[in-house]
Design an enzyme around this catalytic site. Structure first.
Site, PDB file in Angstrom:
ATOM      1  N   CYS A  61      24.319  17.180   2.658  1.00 21.71           N
ATOM      2  CA  CYS A  61      25.765  17.361   2.839  1.00 21.71           C
ATOM      3  C   CYS A  61      26.311  18.290   1.763  1.00 21.71           C
ATOM      4  CB  CYS A  61      26.462  16.016   2.801  1.00 21.71           C
ATOM      5  SG  CYS A  61      26.006  15.022   1.375  1.00 21.71           S
ATOM      6  N   GLU A 105      29.673  24.057   9.317  1.00 19.99           N
ATOM      7  CA  GLU A 105      28.554  23.526   8.522  1.00 19.99           C
ATOM      8  C   GLU A 105      27.217  23.983   9.133  1.00 19.99           C
ATOM      9  OE1 GLU A 105      27.756  19.233   8.490  1.00 19.99           O
ATOM     10  OE2 GLU A 105      27.468  19.374   6.318  1.00 19.99           O
ATOM     11  N   GLU A 135      32.046   9.387   4.520  1.00 18.50           N
ATOM     12  CA  GLU A 135      31.363  10.453   3.773  1.00 18.50           C
ATOM     13  C   GLU A 135      30.886  11.461   4.808  1.00 18.50           C
ATOM     14  OE1 GLU A 135      31.252  10.589   0.586  1.00 18.50           O
ATOM     15  OE2 GLU A 135      31.815   8.559   0.024  1.00 18.50           O
ATOM     16  N   LYS A 187      23.328   0.168  10.768  1.00 14.88           N
ATOM     17  CA  LYS A 187      22.739   0.967  11.846  1.00 14.88           C
ATOM     18  C   LYS A 187      22.175   2.256  11.263  1.00 14.88           C
ATOM     19  CE  LYS A 187      23.986   4.129  14.731  1.00 14.88           C
ATOM     20  NZ  LYS A 187      22.714   4.858  14.769  1.00 14.88           N
TER      21      LYS A 187
END
Ligand code: NAD
Length: 492
Positions: free
Chosen positions: A278, A376, A244, A171
């Site tokens: 990331c 973040e 992850e 996906k």
């Protein structure tokens, strides 16, 4: 209008729903993509489970040859794939050419190592026995992928999964599905039917993959919030996950660093893909003796970056991925300034086109407890924190709930190794930020995830170990029921 890729061909979604894909630089609608339903996911997983029975039986050499062929086909379609990646994701074209090349190289790496990844022969406990392990595929792997490296993060999952004998249900992000659909059509269509299947759509499609009874393992890259939801859902089914997740990576510049290298290196580490990486350097610690000069040069370097059309080879930074992403970054900067951060550069939208452009931004006067360095920030915001000395730099860099990567600029071995020892992170880059190696494991600690991609560990993520115990002289068994035959062995 793009449909689902199931059983080696295009199939409509049972629900008939569609979702538009927008170019974040121009706001043009690029295409419409089918929104899969849970029934579509069921169909794709059942097909993948059937296909896996034959795929796992193929000699490793045959699978390897097909994966090598896929790598060649990706390279052959590099121009078009990179263009699509740029149009749907806003990343500069030059970086997307790299992304496609890295995908091809990763396929080659796993084609090679899957042929020579052995089990173990174990010393037996009796002379007439053999003990050994064999590696087996898990079955069907569900791969759920984010928007920022749509093909690379897909390939980090499917190349090892396929090489190990699994089949996959993929996906892509609902924001960037077009490059994935093109990849299966142009580079993976020669694989046996049902080995790779793609279902498009948003979070509900991902949830259906996690819940599907045929999916043995979920390999997910994305935010910590979604990863936590997936882990919780999968735990209820005792299903394997590889996660992850997000990162708030530190970058330390020690006083001996060469600023001619460290300034552009830190800017690259923070602003690559508009800060939507990331492992972006989201907290930059610079020791006091050089902090003033570093900040001055970093701001000048930031001003020199060219923001604009990501198809233009002169562009360094494209748009952010969406209107919501830009609004989130904007709010994070406003809050930081309200908390006392000083805005040295940027901090505003840019009129570089109709899309979601935002100026690369430099903040200082940030405290370690400010949200801008504790949450973040997925955008081009560099937070620079001057620190007294190496001890303080390492201590602050180590202070985080996250643990994806860490970057260091120094030639001092003691600083480098102390940082390696004290910072909890899946990767520490010394003097060369954000450089991956297919043969080296990649992943996070703490809230940055669990499990590893790449390297042998990335292959083992999709394999079970089976222990085989063989006795080739079974009649020599020294005891059996009835227990009373051994009554004399019991101490009185
Ligand atoms: P996201 O978590 O919003 O979405 C990732 C994927 O999960 C998408 O395909 C999305 O549709 C799907 N999803 C959403 N809700 C779901 C649910 N409830 N169940 C199952 N699937 C669901 O992430 P994003 O905004 O696309 O990507 C940015 C995030 O990804 C950042 O936090 C970044 O740090 C992280 N990331 C991590 C790595 C890494 O290797 N650690 C690499 C790249 C990006």
């Amino acid at each position: 209008m793009r449909t689902l890729w199931i059983d080696g061909g295009w199939q409509p979604s049972e629900g008939g729903g569609v979702r538009q894909v927008e170019n974040p630089a121009t706001l043009e609608i690029l295409d419409e993509v089918a929104e899969a339903t849970p029934a579509d996911v069921r169909r794709a997983s059942a097909v993948a489970a059937r296909a896996q029975r034959d795929w796992r039986q193929l000699p490793a050499l045959e699978r390897a040859q097909m994966l090598h062929e896929a790598a060649g086909l990706m390279r052959g379609d590099r121009a078009r794939l990179s263009e699509l990646l740029t149009r749907e994701g806003g990343k500069p074209r030059i970086e997307n050419l790299d992304e496609v090349e890295w995908c091809a190289a990763c396929f080659q790496y796993y084609a090679e190592i899957a042929r020579s990844a052995y089990g173990l022969s174990i010393p037996p406990t009796a002379a007439h026995q053999l003990n050994f392990t064999i590696k087996e595929p898990l079955g069907v792997v569900g791969a759920i992928v984010p928007f920022n490296y749509p093909l690379l993060l897909l390939v980090w999952k499917i190349a090892p999964a396929l090489a190990a004998g699994n089949t996959v249900v993929v996906k892509p992000s609902e924001l960037t599905p077009l490059s994935t659909l093109r990849l299966v059509e142009t580079a993976l269509a020669h694989l046996p039917r049902g080995v790779v299947n793609v279902v498009t759509g948003a979070g509900a499609v991902g949830e259906a993959i996690v819940d599907d009874p045929d999916v043995a393992c979920v390999a997910f890259t994305g935010s910590t919030a979604v990863g936590t939801r997936i882990a919780t859902r999968a735990a209820a089914q005792l299903k394997r996950v590889n996660l992850e997740l997000g990162g708030i990576d530190p970058l330390i510049v020690f006083e001996d660093a060469d600023l001619d290298v460290a300034v552009p290196g830190a800017a690259w580490a923070r602003f690559l893909n508009n800060g939507q990486v990331c492992t972006s350097a989201k907290r930059i610690y610079v020791v006091e003796p050089i902090a003033g000069e570093f900040i001055e040069r970093f701001v000048a370097h930031t001003r020199s970056l060219r923001v604009g059309d990501p198809m233009d080879p002169d562009t360094d930074l494209g748009p952010l991925i969406s209107s919501a992403a830009r609004a989130r970054v904007e709010a994070q900067v406003e809050r930081a300034v309200a908390q006392g951060a000083r805005l040295l550069e940027g901090g505003r939208r840019l009129d570089a086109g109709p899309g979601y452009f935002y100026a690369p931004t430099v903040l200082t006067g940030v405290r370690p407890d400010h949200a801008i360095v504790c949450e973040e920030v997925f955008g081009p915001i560099a937070s620079i924190l001057p620190v007294k000395d190496a001890d303080e730099a390492i201590a602050l860099a180590a202070q985080s709930d996250y643990g994806l990567g860490a970057n260091i600029y120094t030639r001092n071995l003691t600083y480098a190794l102390r940082a390696v020892q004290e910072i909890k992170a899946g990767t520490v880059w010394i003097n060369d930020p954000l450089t991956d190696n297919d043969a080296a494991p990649f992943g996070g600690m703490r809230k940055s995830g669990m499990g590893r991609e790449l390297g042998v560990e990335g292959l083992d993520a999709f394999r079970e170990t089976k222990h085989v115990h063989l006795d080739f002289v079974p009649e020599r068994k020294g005891f059996w029921f009835p227990n009373r035959q051994r009554r004399g062995d019991i101490p009185s």
